[in-house]
Design a protein around this motif. Structure first.
Motif, PDB file in Angstrom:
ATOM      1  N   ALA A   1       0.850  -1.256   0.018  1.00  0.00           N
ATOM      2  CA  ALA A   1       0.034  -0.026  -0.036  1.00  0.00           C
ATOM      3  C   ALA A   1       1.035   1.167   0.107  1.00  0.00           C
ATOM      4  O   ALA A   1       0.429   2.188  -0.904  1.00  0.00           O
ATOM      5  N   SER A   2       1.881   0.990   0.750  1.00  0.00           N
ATOM      6  CA  SER A   2       2.706   2.341   0.835  1.00  0.00           C
ATOM      7  C   SER A   2       3.457   2.786  -0.255  1.00  0.00           C
ATOM      8  O   SER A   2       3.622   3.830  -0.947  1.00  0.00           O
TER       9      SER A   2
ATOM     10  N   GLN B   1       1.111   3.936  -3.082  1.00  0.00           N
ATOM     11  CA  GLN B   1       0.816   5.270  -2.958  1.00  0.00           C
ATOM     12  C   GLN B   1       1.903   6.096  -3.080  1.00  0.00           C
ATOM     13  O   GLN B   1       1.678   7.193  -3.992  1.00  0.00           O
ATOM     14  N   GLN B   2       3.036   5.949  -2.849  1.00  0.00           N
ATOM     15  CA  GLN B   2       4.223   6.655  -3.130  1.00  0.00           C
ATOM     16  C   GLN B   2       4.357   6.712  -4.706  1.00  0.00           C
ATOM     17  O   GLN B   2       4.577   7.834  -5.239  1.00  0.00           O
TER      18      GLN B   2
ATOM     19  N   ASN C   1       2.342   6.144  -7.034  1.00  0.00           N
ATOM     20  CA  ASN C   1       1.097   7.151  -7.802  1.00  0.00           C
ATOM     21  C   ASN C   1       1.278   8.416  -7.330  1.00  0.00           C
ATOM     22  O   ASN C   1       0.721   9.233  -8.367  1.00  0.00           O
ATOM     23  N   LYS C   2       1.796   8.929  -6.170  1.00  0.00           N
ATOM     24  CA  LYS C   2       1.787  10.411  -5.900  1.00  0.00           C
ATOM     25  C   LYS C   2       2.821  10.839  -6.872  1.00  0.00           C
ATOM     26  O   LYS C   2       2.878  11.858  -7.360  1.00  0.00           O
TER      27      LYS C   2
ATOM     28  N   ALA D   1      -4.482  -1.389  -1.956  1.00  0.00           N
ATOM     29  CA  ALA D   1      -3.505  -0.167  -2.039  1.00  0.00           C
ATOM     30  C   ALA D   1      -4.223   0.823  -1.353  1.00  0.00           C
ATOM     31  O   ALA D   1      -3.701   1.939  -1.200  1.00  0.00           O
ATOM     32  N   ASP D   2      -5.185   0.559  -0.668  1.00  0.00           N
ATOM     33  CA  ASP D   2      -5.986   1.690   0.093  1.00  0.00           C
ATOM     34  C   ASP D   2      -6.979   2.654  -1.016  1.00  0.00           C
ATOM     35  O   ASP D   2      -6.949   3.655  -0.490  1.00  0.00           O
ATOM     36  N   TYR D   3      -6.968   2.027  -2.240  1.00  0.00           N
ATOM     37  CA  TYR D   3      -7.879   2.861  -3.140  1.00  0.00           C
ATOM     38  C   TYR D   3      -9.138   2.457  -3.551  1.00  0.00           C
ATOM     39  O   TYR D   3      -9.402   2.317  -4.605  1.00  0.00           O
TER      40      TYR D   3
END
Length: 119
Positions: free
Chosen positions: A33-34, A37-38, A40-41, A71-73
């Motif tokens: 997930a981290s 997210q990294q 994607n950001k 991924a918490d999306y």
């Protein structure tokens, strides 16, 4: 197959590679997930856009939804499903179904010992 390593090394990992997400060195659900997210950001949302626009079979769509959820999306998984998440999950079979189940369960454990590990 419910360990993260099985998810990473199976069809979910293959699909991630196809959209440009390397999972080398990612060893747990929280690290996934981290990392997701990294990345994607860093690419200003392009990773999620690639997954959302990926030409996929019904089984791959269920797998993409599972990847997004892990991924918490989840909101994007809901959008992709168009209100038919459970209907689309019917099309996930064999390794795809196991990968989807692993992403929903999101527990890390050793496959050989079945000992649960904290993410």
């Amino acid at each position: 197959m419910l360990a993260f390593s099985d998810f990473r090394d199976g069809p979910a990992g293959d699909l991630c590679k196809r959209v440009g997400l390397s999972l080398a060195g990612v060893t747990s659900w929280s690290a996934f997930a981290s990392h997701f997210q990294q990345v994607n950001k860093r690419c200003e949302g392009a990773l999620v856009e690639r997954l959302m626009g990926f030409p996929s079979s019904s089984g791959e769509t269920a797998l993409i939804m599972a990847i997004l959820h892990a991924a918490d999306y989840s909101r994007f998984a809901d959008e992709l499903a168009g209100g038919k998440a459970w209907h689309l999950l019917e099309y996930a079979h064999d390794d795809y179904a196991a990968a989807v189940a692993a992403a929903i369960f999101r527990r890390d454990y050793s496959s050989s010992s079945r000992t649960y590990l904290r993410s």
